[in-house]
Design a protein around this motif. Structure first.
Motif, PDB file in Angstrom:
ATOM      1  N   PHE A  91       0.751  -1.324  -0.021  1.00 37.43           N
ATOM      2  CA  PHE A  91       0.104  -0.024  -0.184  1.00 37.43           C
ATOM      3  C   PHE A  91       0.875   1.352   0.202  1.00 37.43           C
ATOM      4  CE2 PHE A  91      -3.654   2.806   1.340  1.00 37.43           C
ATOM      5  CZ  PHE A  91      -4.522   2.225   0.554  1.00 37.43           C
ATOM      6  N   ASN A  92       1.985   0.932  -0.435  1.00 38.96           N
ATOM      7  CA  ASN A  92       2.837   2.404  -0.622  1.00 38.96           C
ATOM      8  C   ASN A  92       3.291   2.802   0.668  1.00 38.96           C
ATOM      9  OD1 ASN A  92       3.231   2.368  -3.669  1.00 38.96           O
ATOM     10  ND2 ASN A  92       1.120   3.209  -3.508  1.00 38.96           N
ATOM     11  N   GLU A  93       3.426   2.134   1.525  1.00 41.22           N
ATOM     12  CA  GLU A  93       3.905   2.520   3.046  1.00 41.22           C
ATOM     13  C   GLU A  93       5.232   2.877   3.066  1.00 41.22           C
ATOM     14  OE1 GLU A  93       2.151   3.658   5.829  1.00 41.22           O
ATOM     15  OE2 GLU A  93       0.187   3.255   4.887  1.00 41.22           O
ATOM     16  N   ASN A  94       5.726   3.478   4.130  1.00 38.87           N
ATOM     17  CA  ASN A  94       7.306   3.668   4.357  1.00 38.87           C
ATOM     18  C   ASN A  94       7.424   3.055   5.796  1.00 38.87           C
ATOM     19  OD1 ASN A  94       7.748   5.155   1.910  1.00 38.87           O
ATOM     20  ND2 ASN A  94       7.347   6.866   2.981  1.00 38.87           N
ATOM     21  N   ILE A  95       8.596   2.610   6.031  1.00 40.05           N
ATOM     22  CA  ILE A  95       8.838   2.284   7.455  1.00 40.05           C
ATOM     23  C   ILE A  95       8.970   3.476   8.402  1.00 40.05           C
ATOM     24  CG2 ILE A  95      10.861   1.140   8.963  1.00 40.05           C
ATOM     25  CD1 ILE A  95      11.513  -0.478   6.670  1.00 40.05           C
ATOM     26  N   GLU A  96       7.876   3.551   9.256  1.00 36.52           N
ATOM     27  CA  GLU A  96       7.899   4.663  10.131  1.00 36.52           C
ATOM     28  C   GLU A  96       8.165   4.381  11.714  1.00 36.52           C
ATOM     29  OE1 GLU A  96       4.404   6.239   8.515  1.00 36.52           O
ATOM     30  OE2 GLU A  96       5.478   7.714   7.546  1.00 36.52           O
ATOM     31  N   HIS A  97       8.955   3.408  12.020  1.00 36.50           N
ATOM     32  CA  HIS A  97       9.295   3.107  13.382  1.00 36.50           C
ATOM     33  C   HIS A  97      10.682   2.751  13.283  1.00 36.50           C
ATOM     34  CE1 HIS A  97       5.291   2.787  15.114  1.00 36.50           C
ATOM     35  NE2 HIS A  97       5.133   1.642  14.520  1.00 36.50           N
ATOM     36  N   PRO A  98      11.501   3.318  14.338  1.00 36.52           N
ATOM     37  CA  PRO A  98      13.088   3.186  14.542  1.00 36.52           C
ATOM     38  C   PRO A  98      13.453   1.682  14.607  1.00 36.52           C
ATOM     39  CG  PRO A  98      12.081   4.059  16.611  1.00 36.52           C
ATOM     40  CD  PRO A  98      11.007   3.774  15.746  1.00 36.52           C
ATOM     41  N   GLY A  99      14.558   1.304  13.975  1.00 36.92           N
ATOM     42  CA  GLY A  99      14.942  -0.237  14.313  1.00 36.92           C
ATOM     43  C   GLY A  99      15.669  -0.697  13.260  1.00 36.92           C
ATOM     44  N   ASP A 138      14.901   8.782  15.662  1.00 37.92           N
ATOM     45  CA  ASP A 138      14.541   7.912  14.513  1.00 37.92           C
ATOM     46  C   ASP A 138      15.245   7.878  13.399  1.00 37.92           C
ATOM     47  OD1 ASP A 138      12.757   7.175  16.620  1.00 37.92           O
ATOM     48  OD2 ASP A 138      10.953   8.434  15.770  1.00 37.92           O
ATOM     49  N   ALA A 139      15.395   9.313  12.690  1.00 43.32           N
ATOM     50  CA  ALA A 139      16.130   9.594  11.407  1.00 43.32           C
ATOM     51  C   ALA A 139      17.556   8.663  11.368  1.00 43.32           C
ATOM     52  CB  ALA A 139      15.981  10.865  10.914  1.00 43.32           C
ATOM     53  N   SER A 140      18.230   8.627  12.558  1.00 44.75           N
ATOM     54  CA  SER A 140      19.463   7.929  12.490  1.00 44.75           C
ATOM     55  C   SER A 140      19.281   6.454  11.916  1.00 44.75           C
ATOM     56  CB  SER A 140      19.948   7.708  13.738  1.00 44.75           C
ATOM     57  OG  SER A 140      20.457   9.187  14.403  1.00 44.75           O
ATOM     58  N   TRP A 141      18.395   5.652  11.958  1.00 41.59           N
ATOM     59  CA  TRP A 141      18.304   4.448  11.350  1.00 41.59           C
ATOM     60  C   TRP A 141      18.049   4.587   9.955  1.00 41.59           C
ATOM     61  CZ3 TRP A 141      18.695   0.527  14.531  1.00 41.59           C
ATOM     62  CH2 TRP A 141      18.865   0.560  16.114  1.00 41.59           C
ATOM     63  N   PRO A 283      14.648  12.168  22.190  1.00 38.95           N
ATOM     64  CA  PRO A 283      15.380  12.231  20.960  1.00 38.95           C
ATOM     65  C   PRO A 283      15.180  13.157  19.913  1.00 38.95           C
ATOM     66  CG  PRO A 283      13.425  10.522  21.014  1.00 38.95           C
ATOM     67  CD  PRO A 283      13.698  10.996  22.300  1.00 38.95           C
ATOM     68  N   ALA A 284      15.889  13.684  19.233  1.00 39.20           N
ATOM     69  CA  ALA A 284      15.697  14.433  18.297  1.00 39.20           C
ATOM     70  C   ALA A 284      14.713  14.292  17.146  1.00 39.20           C
ATOM     71  CB  ALA A 284      17.012  14.990  17.627  1.00 39.20           C
ATOM     72  N   ALA A 285      14.007  15.220  16.793  1.00 40.48           N
ATOM     73  CA  ALA A 285      12.688  14.998  15.903  1.00 40.48           C
ATOM     74  C   ALA A 285      13.533  15.210  14.349  1.00 40.48           C
ATOM     75  CB  ALA A 285      11.903  15.938  16.048  1.00 40.48           C
ATOM     76  N   ALA A 286      13.014  14.177  13.700  1.00 41.63           N
ATOM     77  CA  ALA A 286      13.390  14.520  11.996  1.00 41.63           C
ATOM     78  C   ALA A 286      12.464  15.723  11.709  1.00 41.63           C
ATOM     79  CB  ALA A 286      12.907  13.133  11.440  1.00 41.63           C
ATOM     80  N   GLY A 287      13.171  16.865  10.920  1.00 38.42           N
ATOM     81  CA  GLY A 287      12.710  17.794  10.596  1.00 38.42           C
ATOM     82  C   GLY A 287      11.973  18.702  11.638  1.00 38.42           C
ATOM     83  N   GLY A 288      12.488  18.682  12.873  1.00 39.21           N
ATOM     84  CA  GLY A 288      12.105  19.235  13.954  1.00 39.21           C
ATOM     85  C   GLY A 288      12.258  20.889  13.767  1.00 39.21           C
ATOM     86  N   GLY A 289      12.032  21.789  14.637  1.00 44.65           N
ATOM     87  CA  GLY A 289      12.277  23.079  14.867  1.00 44.65           C
ATOM     88  C   GLY A 289      10.862  24.049  15.014  1.00 44.65           C
ATOM     89  N   VAL A 290      11.008  25.094  15.029  1.00 42.55           N
ATOM     90  CA  VAL A 290      10.025  26.003  15.400  1.00 42.55           C
ATOM     91  C   VAL A 290       9.266  26.112  14.352  1.00 42.55           C
ATOM     92  CG1 VAL A 290       9.316  28.512  15.815  1.00 42.55           C
ATOM     93  CG2 VAL A 290      11.416  27.594  16.793  1.00 42.55           C
TER      94      VAL A 290
END
Length: 327
Positions: A91-99, A138-141, A283-290
């Motif tokens: 279903f065109n999903e992405n892996i959206e959990h760390p590991g 999360d984005a480090s994986w 943990p740092a957020a991917a695409g975080g910031g104000v």
């Protein structure tokens, strides 16, 4: 009656959203080209997108190819040693959990179509943290936000028919004994010169234990322990790279090339058993910031979380004290 029917239809239509970032591997890819349809060459599980948890599969044959994935339920595709084989998400999903991500193989004694996977298995690929990143980001994986896991068929692998098991282990709840296992098995016939002796060999179940550092891992600390890959070492046949290729969707390929993926650092000693942190830094957020907003199925909250708390799409929903998600 009409109202009930309409409501049921709406719930069914919304089913992919209710899975809360869950996913499953359904499409075989060979040398970049999809082969067949969903589950043509991959044994279909019975629990759809839903994960299998540590307590459910650790000592169960379901750890091989997932719940309900039976012999005789898929076709067999022929590949050659050196081919690049991938497993794309449904279903065109992405892996959206760390590991981490893995690929294992098991040679059938005869036809793979009737093979239950109760023989010996060996690991041919693993993918952990990218570019020295920390496990609490999360984005480090290397698998984060990718739509498939790929590997190269070892050049000297003995010819024959194989079960090929792809797996992603989500670790965001592993600190409370609830690692999430997403696995599936393809049926492949491998042609090539052979000559290699795969190993180390393991049985499934048996290759993991619930207390393994990589299964009962605690990512919710400001200084997480080095991540130790579960399972055996990767078989190195001397002719094939064992670093996996974790592909992004087409629109993201330039931003996340396969070469950036590497095995996670290995600790010299196992870390202590995980425990709930007293005062963890988030943990740092991917695409975080104000002003940043979490994407659909992204993390949007949790104790000491300092990433986005608003959702660009969906509603921020609490899973536990440490994790909330846009759904």
């Amino acid at each position: 009656m009409k109202t009930t029917t309409a409501l049921s239809s709406l719930l069914l239509a919304a089913a992919p959203l209710v899975t809360e970032a869950h996913y499953i591997f359904s499409q075989l890819i060979v040398n970049g080209t999809p082969q067949g349809k969903d589950f043509t060459y991959i044994r279909q599980n019975s629990n759809s997108y839903q994960p299998s948890f540590t307590s459910e599969v650790m000592n169960s044959p379901d750890l091989r190819c997932n719940k309900g994935a039976k012999a005789g339920s898929a076709q067999t595709y022929t590949v050659k040693a050196g081919d690049k084989v991938g497993f794309k998400l449904w279903f065109n999903e992405n892996i959206e959990h760390p590991g981490p991500g893995f690929v294992y193989m098991s040679k059938a004694p005869g036809s793979v179509n009737s093979y239950e996977g109760d023989g010996d298995w060996f690991k041919v690929m693993e993918s952990g943290l990218c570019n020295g990143g920390k496990a609490n980001t999360d984005a480090s994986w290397c698998t984060w936000q990718k739509d498939r896991i790929e590997f190269t068929v070892p050049q000297t692998i003995p010819a024959g028919e194989y079960l090929v098991r792809v797996e992603h282990i989500a670790i965001h709840e592993s600190h409370v004994g609830k690692a999430q296992f997403y696995m599936e098995c393809a049926q492949l016939k491998v042609e090539g010169p052979g000559g290699g002796v795969p190993g180390p060999l393991v049985k499934i179940p048996g290759m993991y234990k619930a207390a393994d550092p990589g299964i009962a891992y605690n990512k919710w600390t400001s200084n997480p322990a080095p991540y130790i890959m579960p399972g055996p070492a990767v078989w190195t046949d001397g002719a094939t790279s064992t670093k996996g290729s974790i592909s992004a969707p087409a629109a993201e390929e330039e931003e996340a090339p396969a070469e950036a993926c590497s095995a996670a650092p290995v600790a010299s000693a196992a870390p202590a058993a995980p425990a709930a942190p007293a005062a963890p830094a988030a943990p740092a957020a991917a695409g975080g910031g104000v002003g940043a907003k979490a994407t659909m199925y992204g993390q949007c909250g949790g104790m000491n979380w300092d990433g986005p708390t608003a959702c660009a799409q969906g509603t921020c929903t609490k899973s536990n004290d440490w994790y909330s998600q846009c759904v």
